[in-house]
Design an enzyme around this catalytic site. Structure first.
Site, short mmCIF file in Angstrom:
data_model
loop_
_atom_site.label_atom_id
_atom_site.label_comp_id
_atom_site.label_asym_id
_atom_site.label_seq_id
_atom_site.Cartn_x
_atom_site.Cartn_y
_atom_site.Cartn_z
N SER A 150 -7.03 -3.02 7.49
CA SER A 150 -7.08 -1.47 7.26
C SER A 150 -6.68 -1.23 5.80
CB SER A 150 -5.85 -1.32 8.24
OG SER A 150 -5.35 0.27 7.65
N TYR A 163 3.16 -2.75 10.31
CA TYR A 163 1.63 -2.82 10.67
C TYR A 163 1.01 -3.08 9.42
CZ TYR A 163 -3.08 -0.96 11.93
OH TYR A 163 -4.33 -0.92 11.72
N LYS A 167 -1.71 -6.22 8.13
CA LYS A 167 -3.06 -6.25 7.68
C LYS A 167 -3.21 -6.48 6.09
CE LYS A 167 -4.67 -4.08 11.36
NZ LYS A 167 -5.73 -4.75 12.04
#
Ligand SMILES: NC(=O)c1ccc[n+]([C@@H]2O[C@H](COP(=O)([O-])OP(=O)(O)OC[C@H]3O[C@@H](n4cnc5c(N)ncnc54)[C@H](OP(=O)(O)O)[C@@H]3O)[C@@H](O)[C@H]2O)c1
Length: 257
Positions: A150, A163, A167
């Site tokens: 991402s 999160y 990534k």
């Protein structure tokens, strides 16, 4: 340049909807045999029916199979890889696409359970699915591993800190495995905001404003990501490994102004 995946076998995690389903569909219509993974059998069956119909419409004859498993369950990963080998005899392309985001908030506010869950699905699974696929045959028949990261793994933003940590680590895992596994290629894709269920809250709250600020004036569609992944998985990308490619409608080039 022709992009064809004919003769290749692909395994895509998180393939029942969103970006993973678009990748699996484009792989299949490009000639690959595809194993679809996600947790829910009924959603997988529905995705398979759609993909079969897309192949028929495109005049492509291929083979799509499903295997329900939680990507974070490593025994299930082994079972899925074994089932793919038994069904298709090889795995040429692994797409580590499944991910989760159970926590939104300040990074230091996270609890251990949600921290562990995020790392289990988003980072531990890509590493161990790659290990299983490598040991099942990619070691002897070089292939391609595509990790869906991402843009959040390359910058900071409020709410998605944990999160985004997973990534960022996935982007480095991509480099590290490319170093260790060549001539198998390991590549990453870092999407910006794409219109899927996963991003529904962000799209609903900020989508129009973000799209208006982007050079290309729209949010991403799953097919945008699938097109790039299909190129990277194909022999047309045979001199590409180790890097992670941003695909974000130009959002990142805008700067703060
Ligand atoms: N959408 C965006 O804006 C965006 C931006 C950057 C990066 N990404 C990344 O793109 C990838 C796909 O996201 P998406 O937006 O397409 O999400 P999505 O529409 O919510 O689809 C997620 C898929 O993963 C499956 N899945 C979820 N947890 C799983 C697990 N533990 N094990 C196996 N399968 C699981 C889901 O099916 P089941 O529920 O049946 O398991 C579904 O098939 C993710 O890696 C995400 O981080 C998305």
């Amino acid at each position: 340049m022709q992009i064809s995946l004919e003769g290749k076998v692909a395994l895509v995690t998180g393939a029942s909807k969103g970006i993973g389903k678009a990748i699996a569909t484009t792989f299949a219509t490009s000639g690959a045999k595809v194993m679809l993974n996600s947790r829910k059998q009924d959603a997988l069956e529905a995705a398979k029916a759609e993909i079969d119909a897309a192949c028929t419409a495109a005049g492509v004859s291929t083979d799509v199979e499903v295997f329900a498993a939680n990507a974070g369950d490593l025994d299930a990963a082994t079972a899925c890889v074994d089932a793919t080998m038994a069904r298709f005899g090889a795995i040429d392309v692994l797409v580590n696409n499944a991910a989760t985001n159970p926590y939104y908030g300040a990074t230091l506010g996270v609890d251990p359970a949600r921290y562990d869950k995020t790392f289990q699905v988003n980072l531990k699974a890509p590493l161990f699915w790659s290990q299983r696929v490598w040991e099942a045959g990619m070691r002897d028949r070089p292939g391609v591993i595509v990790n869906i990261a991402s843009v959040g793994g390359m910058r900071t933003e409020f709410g998605l800190g944990v999160y985004n940590l997973t990534k960022a680590a996935l982007i480095h895992l991509t480099r590290q495995l490319a170093h260790e596994l060549g001539p198998t290629r390991v590549v990453g894709v870092a999407p910006g905001l794409v219109q899927t269920d996963f991003a529904a809250v962000l799209v609903e709250n900020f989508g129009d404003r973000l799209a208006a600020q982007m050079p290309l004036k729209r949010l991403g569609e799953p097919q945008d990501i699938a097109n790039l992944v299909t190129f990277l998985a194909s022999d047309a990308a045979s001199w590409i490994t180790g890097d992670t490619y941003v695909i974000d409608g130009g959002a990142g080039v805008r700067g703060g102004g």
